[in-house]
Motif scaffolding. Sequence first.
Motif, PDB file in Angstrom:
ATOM      1  N   ARG A 147      68.466  39.398   2.915  1.00 51.05           N
ATOM      2  CA  ARG A 147      67.084  39.619   3.346  1.00 51.05           C
ATOM      3  C   ARG A 147      66.452  40.670   2.451  1.00 51.05           C
ATOM      4  O   ARG A 147      66.924  41.790   2.354  1.00 51.05           O
ATOM      5  N   LEU A 148      65.388  40.259   1.775  1.00 45.45           N
ATOM      6  CA  LEU A 148      64.595  41.166   0.937  1.00 45.45           C
ATOM      7  C   LEU A 148      63.272  41.372   1.664  1.00 45.45           C
ATOM      8  O   LEU A 148      62.399  40.507   1.644  1.00 45.45           O
ATOM      9  N   ALA A 149      63.154  42.507   2.332  1.00 45.30           N
ATOM     10  CA  ALA A 149      62.051  42.735   3.254  1.00 45.30           C
ATOM     11  C   ALA A 149      60.702  42.947   2.571  1.00 45.30           C
ATOM     12  O   ALA A 149      59.662  42.649   3.156  1.00 45.30           O
ATOM     13  N   THR A 150      60.720  43.437   1.347  1.00 42.59           N
ATOM     14  CA  THR A 150      59.464  43.743   0.649  1.00 42.59           C
ATOM     15  C   THR A 150      59.533  43.228  -0.785  1.00 42.59           C
ATOM     16  O   THR A 150      60.602  42.886  -1.292  1.00 42.59           O
ATOM     17  N   ASN A 151      58.396  43.225  -1.441  1.00 42.12           N
ATOM     18  CA  ASN A 151      58.368  42.850  -2.858  1.00 42.12           C
ATOM     19  C   ASN A 151      59.152  43.861  -3.691  1.00 42.12           C
ATOM     20  O   ASN A 151      59.786  43.495  -4.672  1.00 42.12           O
ATOM     21  N   ALA A 210      60.098  33.755   4.632  1.00 42.72           N
ATOM     22  CA  ALA A 210      60.060  33.566   6.080  1.00 42.72           C
ATOM     23  C   ALA A 210      58.622  33.754   6.560  1.00 42.72           C
ATOM     24  O   ALA A 210      57.773  34.274   5.834  1.00 42.72           O
ATOM     25  N   ALA A 211      58.364  33.352   7.785  1.00 44.95           N
ATOM     26  CA  ALA A 211      57.023  33.484   8.354  1.00 44.95           C
ATOM     27  C   ALA A 211      56.555  34.939   8.369  1.00 44.95           C
ATOM     28  O   ALA A 211      55.356  35.211   8.266  1.00 44.95           O
ATOM     29  N   ASN A 212      57.498  35.880   8.452  1.00 51.08           N
ATOM     30  CA  ASN A 212      57.131  37.300   8.474  1.00 51.08           C
ATOM     31  C   ASN A 212      56.946  37.888   7.074  1.00 51.08           C
ATOM     32  O   ASN A 212      56.743  39.085   6.919  1.00 51.08           O
ATOM     33  N   GLY A 213      57.046  37.053   6.034  1.00 53.39           N
ATOM     34  CA  GLY A 213      56.811  37.499   4.667  1.00 53.39           C
ATOM     35  C   GLY A 213      58.050  37.974   3.932  1.00 53.39           C
ATOM     36  O   GLY A 213      57.987  38.242   2.736  1.00 53.39           O
ATOM     37  N   GLN A 214      59.173  38.082   4.623  1.00 54.01           N
ATOM     38  CA  GLN A 214      60.398  38.514   3.966  1.00 54.01           C
ATOM     39  C   GLN A 214      60.993  37.358   3.165  1.00 54.01           C
ATOM     40  O   GLN A 214      60.842  36.197   3.526  1.00 54.01           O
ATOM     41  N   LEU A 215      61.659  37.712   2.072  1.00 53.75           N
ATOM     42  CA  LEU A 215      62.311  36.705   1.233  1.00 53.75           C
ATOM     43  C   LEU A 215      63.771  36.615   1.652  1.00 53.75           C
ATOM     44  O   LEU A 215      64.474  37.629   1.738  1.00 53.75           O
ATOM     45  N   LEU A 216      64.216  35.396   1.949  1.00 53.15           N
ATOM     46  CA  LEU A 216      65.605  35.153   2.337  1.00 53.15           C
ATOM     47  C   LEU A 216      66.277  34.338   1.252  1.00 53.15           C
ATOM     48  O   LEU A 216      65.720  33.340   0.779  1.00 53.15           O
ATOM     49  N   VAL A 217      67.477  34.766   0.859  1.00 54.15           N
ATOM     50  CA  VAL A 217      68.194  34.134  -0.242  1.00 54.15           C
ATOM     51  C   VAL A 217      69.563  33.678   0.261  1.00 54.15           C
ATOM     52  O   VAL A 217      70.270  34.449   0.919  1.00 54.15           O
ATOM     53  N   ALA A 224      75.607  35.504   8.585  1.00 51.23           N
ATOM     54  CA  ALA A 224      75.009  36.826   8.748  1.00 51.23           C
ATOM     55  C   ALA A 224      73.826  36.991   7.805  1.00 51.23           C
ATOM     56  O   ALA A 224      73.695  36.272   6.819  1.00 51.23           O
ATOM     57  N   THR A 225      72.989  37.953   8.130  1.00 48.34           N
ATOM     58  CA  THR A 225      71.901  38.338   7.233  1.00 48.34           C
ATOM     59  C   THR A 225      72.223  39.733   6.728  1.00 48.34           C
ATOM     60  O   THR A 225      72.400  40.657   7.517  1.00 48.34           O
ATOM     61  N   LEU A 226      72.316  39.864   5.421  1.00 48.28           N
ATOM     62  CA  LEU A 226      72.692  41.132   4.801  1.00 48.28           C
ATOM     63  C   LEU A 226      71.506  41.740   4.069  1.00 48.28           C
ATOM     64  O   LEU A 226      70.584  41.029   3.671  1.00 48.28           O
ATOM     65  N   THR A 227      71.577  43.044   3.866  1.00 47.47           N
ATOM     66  CA  THR A 227      70.578  43.734   3.050  1.00 47.47           C
ATOM     67  C   THR A 227      71.232  44.492   1.896  1.00 47.47           C
ATOM     68  O   THR A 227      70.534  44.992   1.031  1.00 47.47           O
ATOM     69  N   ASP A 228      72.547  44.562   1.879  1.00 49.67           N
ATOM     70  CA  ASP A 228      73.271  45.255   0.819  1.00 49.67           C
ATOM     71  C   ASP A 228      73.440  44.308  -0.371  1.00 49.67           C
ATOM     72  O   ASP A 228      74.139  43.295  -0.270  1.00 49.67           O
ATOM     73  N   PHE A 229      72.789  44.639  -1.486  1.00 49.08           N
ATOM     74  CA  PHE A 229      72.799  43.764  -2.659  1.00 49.08           C
ATOM     75  C   PHE A 229      74.221  43.454  -3.125  1.00 49.08           C
ATOM     76  O   PHE A 229      74.580  42.303  -3.344  1.00 49.08           O
TER      77      PHE A 229
END
Length: 101
Positions: free
Chosen positions: A61-65, A44-51, A2-7
């Motif tokens: 998924r870290l969508a922004t800086n 990622a190609a869309n600029g998001q950072l994936l960890v 899965a791809t999560l956004t909750d730290f």
Amino acid sequence: MATLTDFDEWLDGAVPSDMVEDVYALYEAVDGETEFAQYKAVRAANGQLLVSYGEGSDWLRLATNDAKEGFLRRIGGRYVAEGGMSVGAWYIMHQSMASDD
């Protein structure tokens, strides 16, 4: 996988204990956008950072800086919490204490 956004949800799986080495490795991987120990941070190609933290792990998924910086602060707040000490200084302090034993 899965791809999560909750730290915190992601950290519960990524750093199952308060292992100083794991916390430091994760921080360095995200901060440097690189691989460090079992952690990997890639753009990622869309600029998001994936960890990720290993084969078959969930991705964060870290969508922004700003999200990246917020996640780095969350690592410090969750694991370090020693008067605003940086993760690097906290790691060195623990290494020094371990070598004194």
